[in-house]
Design a protein around this motif. Sequence first.
Motif, PDB file in Angstrom:
ATOM      1  N   GLU A 396     113.960 122.704  16.777  1.00  0.00           N
ATOM      2  CA  GLU A 396     114.782 123.716  17.967  1.00  0.00           C
ATOM      3  C   GLU A 396     115.236 124.380  18.165  1.00  0.00           C
ATOM      4  OE1 GLU A 396     119.346 122.359  18.278  1.00  0.00           O
ATOM      5  OE2 GLU A 396     118.734 120.203  17.215  1.00  0.00           O
ATOM      6  N   SER A 397     114.466 125.255  16.555  1.00  0.00           N
ATOM      7  CA  SER A 397     114.087 126.656  16.612  1.00  0.00           C
ATOM      8  C   SER A 397     113.429 127.363  17.942  1.00  0.00           C
ATOM      9  CB  SER A 397     114.096 127.055  15.283  1.00  0.00           C
ATOM     10  OG  SER A 397     113.081 126.388  14.617  1.00  0.00           O
ATOM     11  N   ARG A 398     111.782 126.208  17.634  1.00  0.00           N
ATOM     12  CA  ARG A 398     110.928 126.642  18.592  1.00  0.00           C
ATOM     13  C   ARG A 398     110.930 126.149  19.845  1.00  0.00           C
ATOM     14  NH1 ARG A 398     106.265 123.747  15.414  1.00  0.00           N
ATOM     15  NH2 ARG A 398     104.865 124.875  16.619  1.00  0.00           N
ATOM     16  N   LEU A 399     112.341 126.240  19.782  1.00  0.00           N
ATOM     17  CA  LEU A 399     112.173 125.767  21.868  1.00  0.00           C
ATOM     18  C   LEU A 399     113.636 126.664  22.936  1.00  0.00           C
ATOM     19  CD1 LEU A 399     111.506 122.037  21.421  1.00  0.00           C
ATOM     20  CD2 LEU A 399     110.084 123.776  22.033  1.00  0.00           C
ATOM     21  N   SER A 400     113.247 126.506  23.602  1.00  0.00           N
ATOM     22  CA  SER A 400     114.213 127.242  24.552  1.00  0.00           C
ATOM     23  C   SER A 400     113.950 126.504  26.061  1.00  0.00           C
ATOM     24  CB  SER A 400     114.528 128.539  24.668  1.00  0.00           C
ATOM     25  OG  SER A 400     113.460 128.976  25.349  1.00  0.00           O
ATOM     26  N   PHE A 401     114.971 126.582  26.960  1.00  0.00           N
ATOM     27  CA  PHE A 401     114.955 125.840  28.008  1.00  0.00           C
ATOM     28  C   PHE A 401     115.355 126.540  29.104  1.00  0.00           C
ATOM     29  CE2 PHE A 401     118.575 123.436  26.453  1.00  0.00           C
ATOM     30  CZ  PHE A 401     119.469 123.568  27.227  1.00  0.00           C
ATOM     31  N   THR A 402     115.314 126.177  30.516  1.00  0.00           N
ATOM     32  CA  THR A 402     116.649 126.927  31.716  1.00  0.00           C
ATOM     33  C   THR A 402     115.748 126.863  32.827  1.00  0.00           C
ATOM     34  OG1 THR A 402     116.495 129.655  32.231  1.00  0.00           O
ATOM     35  CG2 THR A 402     114.292 129.111  32.326  1.00  0.00           C
ATOM     36  N   GLY A 403     116.615 127.058  34.113  1.00  0.00           N
ATOM     37  CA  GLY A 403     116.126 125.756  35.494  1.00  0.00           C
ATOM     38  C   GLY A 403     116.707 126.763  36.406  1.00  0.00           C
TER      39      GLY A 403
END
Length: 429
Positions: A396-403
């Motif tokens: 999880e620490s290597r990923l981020s998300f947005t819209g």
Amino acid sequence: MKKLVLPFLVLTSYLLTAQEEISIQEETSIEVGSENNYDKWSIEISGGMHKPSRPFANGYATSTPSFGQAGLGVRYMFNNKFGLRLGLGYGSVENDDNSLPFKSTYYRSTLEGVINLTNVLNFQDWTNTFGLLVHGGAGYSFANYNEPVELDVNDQMLNFMVGVTPQVKLGNGVALFGDVSAIGHTRQTLTWDGTEVSHTRGLDGFTVNFSLGLSFYLGAAEKHADWYSEKNSLKEKVVGLEDRVAKLEADLIDSDQDGVPNYLDREQNTMSGVTVDSKGVAVDRNNNNIPDEIESSLDNRFVNEEDYIINGGISIEELINKGYVNVYFQFNSDKPEAYSLSAINYLIKYMQENTTATAELIGYADELGQAEFNVELSKKRAKKVYDILIASGIAESRLSFTGKGEDASVEKSSSPARQLVRRVTFRLK
């Protein structure tokens, strides 16, 4: 005599006047097919109390009222308002505690007209459980006198009867009823006790019955004429038609707007704008899970690494960051298209081989719908890909998300173009 004969004459007159209405209703019944909508026959069993009031010799009397009468009836309804009833009755007339001892038995048969006031007065508009019948007619009776001296005589007489019958429907095949009937006799030779010749003029004898019983309806229809209302039946038919129309409308809904209604559509989430067969399945002649109609468009956006290395030496990282690798979605959905899973696999493979790399997942929607809704939808799409990557072993620490909401870079009226912007793209860091 006048008190009993007058209601009998009024009831008879009413029944005769109603014959024309019966004929008209039967013709109408034949036209609309309602004659088969209700049962017409019934059998009635009852019992209870009675009160013979005259004639009695001095010193003789009965209890007020006294138990000891029973009845059996067969009724046929011409329609839901009028009918005929053949009734049989039995009564035991005995002395009370203050009377000289005596015992007589009484038998009666009567043919009566019946009026269903529930339908005549439109009671069915406010109740479907309570009913009211009135009846009246004439017949033959006789009495036997057993005590104080058994007489070898049958006292034969004519009877006139009127009554009212409230009833409660217990089910489609049975009803509970009460009945109060007045019965007058002519040509009754002896008093009820059998000890004297009757000198009463007019109606020689008079008695009142109080009964409780059950009506059993005969036939295969759902309802009996007692409870059938053409008005309510029409309402039920209208409701039934409305239900059928509503079902038809529901069946004809085409959720994915591919021209095939849902009840025939085997693939109810077909990509918007692609050609489908008669069963609503997207045409895919080469069976690669990509609809033929958008395959050429995707070929220009979704290119493999070898082509790029040969034609310019572009790396996987550049392919990802420049938007050549995307995850595509169905209309108004956060479910990735099956063919897009290989795009997610590109990123998984890259991050597994580059353990320090991180990635941002950016979701987009097309321009259809409200902007606020599309922002939320694009975020859900990015989150869906985020969940798949984590489930595939990426931390999880290597990923981020947005819209990012709507992508207005394509022609809004073009379905294939809108398909290309319903996507999640990646940015490596």
